[in-house]
Write a protein that holds these residues in place. Structure first.
Motif, PDB file in Angstrom:
ATOM      1  N   ASP A 360      -3.415   5.679   5.285  1.00 20.08           N
ATOM      2  CA  ASP A 360      -4.198   6.562   4.644  1.00 20.08           C
ATOM      3  C   ASP A 360      -2.880   7.353   3.626  1.00 20.08           C
ATOM      4  OD1 ASP A 360      -5.797   9.076   3.606  1.00 20.08           O
ATOM      5  OD2 ASP A 360      -7.070   7.739   3.215  1.00 20.08           O
ATOM      6  N   ASN A 376       3.005  -0.689   2.638  1.00 23.27           N
ATOM      7  CA  ASN A 376       1.263  -1.809   2.723  1.00 23.27           C
ATOM      8  C   ASN A 376       2.314  -3.009   3.438  1.00 23.27           C
ATOM      9  OD1 ASN A 376      -0.380   0.284   2.044  1.00 23.27           O
ATOM     10  ND2 ASN A 376       1.244   0.177  -0.013  1.00 23.27           N
ATOM     11  N   GLU A 393      -7.689  -0.144  -5.740  1.00 26.02           N
ATOM     12  CA  GLU A 393      -7.253   0.843  -4.388  1.00 26.02           C
ATOM     13  C   GLU A 393      -6.385   1.203  -4.036  1.00 26.02           C
ATOM     14  OE1 GLU A 393     -11.839  -1.501  -2.422  1.00 26.02           O
ATOM     15  OE2 GLU A 393      -9.315  -1.723  -1.958  1.00 26.02           O
ATOM     16  N   LYS A 397      -4.451   4.571  -3.616  1.00 26.32           N
ATOM     17  CA  LYS A 397      -3.945   4.821  -2.824  1.00 26.32           C
ATOM     18  C   LYS A 397      -1.912   5.299  -2.784  1.00 26.32           C
ATOM     19  CE  LYS A 397      -2.341   2.482   1.873  1.00 26.32           C
ATOM     20  NZ  LYS A 397      -2.838   1.842   2.353  1.00 26.32           N
TER      21      LYS A 397
END
Length: 401
Positions: A360, A376, A393, A397
């Motif tokens: 996160d 990621n 998403e 992020k």
């Protein structure tokens, strides 16, 4: 009688000029192919065509050199909204982003105004066959920001996907003292840069130097016809151009991705149709010349005109929030390119150079200059982050980093 020199009126960068206000557009020579589909000169871009194929977010300008630039403005409409520049990838279009309700929702929720500038030769942006990646931000994005009334000191957030990641580096270099955050999704580095870095590290296999998984240099694609034995010959491109309509229908393969059904369940749109109708089809709506001039030409993947790691000042990089999203075993954008970028920016932007991977954004501990780097990486090759992208998403992020 003494002659009086008349100074021509200064060209004003106006958003959405009417057809009657356009000046002559530059003409491009063909490459000798007898088939118009790949060897002919692209048709002039008209306001009628732009409007016909566009949407409520469509905008356009005409530069002082006559080239038309298509772009899209979407997301927050608040006067204090942060500015975010998105760049689409190959066989896609700037139109794709505002057609994704999930993306628009995140932007509005985060009070972000997005601008997506169409890559040269794609959609209804004029070709620019002699350009370099390093020139793109100044050549095509500067005039768009001028037309939109965005001041030269306004902070920018930037993002590029696949081919767009190359252009994202152009933005990062040109606006390096203004970039607050940058997201590189399935990124690739220039071939010659990869070779130089391999030599510097004494490891010829550290970074892949292939172009889109093959050794084609793109040297001949718009300079001459039927080069014997050259896989980048216009002869091959002519055949490929004839098959371009099949690319759009091929987007249906996205439905096979794990979790695809949840996109429609949660947001009510069919992602593959958006990519097909507003990505691929729009990319080639005016001509396929952009694919030839801008994608396969050697200067797009070599000789950018700047070094992304040496020519962007460390003091600027250390202030940026950077996210690198790449896929394992990616045949298009080499996994080791994303990996190299992840290590480089982790060292510059995180406390003690610690890598934060697949976490996160709130967990990332940045440096003392305001910088952070989040990585990621997941299996799935070039499509590794597609579902997270379509659902907004990945964008959420990035904006929360």
């Amino acid at each position: 009688m003494k002659s009086v020199q008349v100074v021509p009126a200064q060209h004003v960068m106006k958003a959405c000029p009417e057809q009657s206000e356009l000046i002559p557009q530059p003409k491009l020579a063909g490459n000798g192919c007898c088939c118009v589909c790949c060897g002919g000169t692209p048709a002039d871009i008209t306001v009628e065509k732009i409007k016909k194929h566009g949407n409520a977010s469509t905008r356009w300008i005409q530069k002082r050199d006559g080239r038309v630039i298509e772009y899209y403005v979407y997301g927050s409409e608040e006067p204090d909204a942060k500015i975010f520049i998105q760049v689409a990838g190959d066989m896609s279009s700037a139109k794709t982003f505002p057609e994704l309700p999930s993306i628009v929702k995140v932007l509005k929720d985060k009070n972000v105004k997005a601008i997506s500038v169409q890559i040269s030769g794609f959609g209804f942006t004029s070709c620019d066959p002699n350009r370099r990646i390093g020139d793109w931000a100044k050549s095509d994005v500067d005039p768009v920001l001028e037309a939109e009334g965005i001041g030269k000191d306004v902070p920018l957030m930037i993002e590029g996907t696949s081919l767009g990641s190359l252009h994202c580096y152009s933005l990062m270099h040109h606006y390096q003292d203004r970039v607050a955050a940058a997201h590189f999704q399935v990124p690739a580095l220039a071939r010659d840069l990869a070779k130089d870095l391999n030599a510097k590290e004494g490891n010829p296999k550290m970074l892949d130097t292939k172009l889109m998984g093959c050794n084609c240099t793109g040297k001949y694609s718009s300079t001459c016809f039927l080069i014997p034995g050259a896989c980048c010959s216009p002869c091959l491109h002519c055949c490929c151009s004839c098959m371009l309509p099949q690319v759009a229908s091929g987007m249906k393969e996205l439905t096979k991705l794990e979790g695809y059904a949840t996109i429609k369940e949660e947001y009510g749109f069919e992602a593959w149709k958006v990519m097909s109708d507003h990505g691929v089809k729009h990319c080639f709506a005016n001509s396929c010349s952009g694919q030839i001039h801008n994608v396969y030409l050697k200067q797009i993947y070599e000789k950018w005109g700047f070094h992304p790691f040496d020519d962007i000042k460390l003091e600027n990089v250390q202030k940026m929030k950077i996210m690198i999203s790449y896929g394992e075993k990616d045949p298009v954008s080499p996994e080791n390119h994303g990996e190299y970028m992840a290590k480089f920016y982790t060292e510059k932007c995180n406390k003690d150079g610690k890598m934060w991977k697949n976490v996160d954004p709130s967990e990332v501990v940045g440096n003392d200059h305001g910088g952070k780097c989040l990585v990621n990486v997941r299996p799935g090759g070039h499509e590794a982050h597609f579902i997270a992208f379509f659902k907004g998403e990945l964008l959420k992020k990035f904006l929360e980093l």
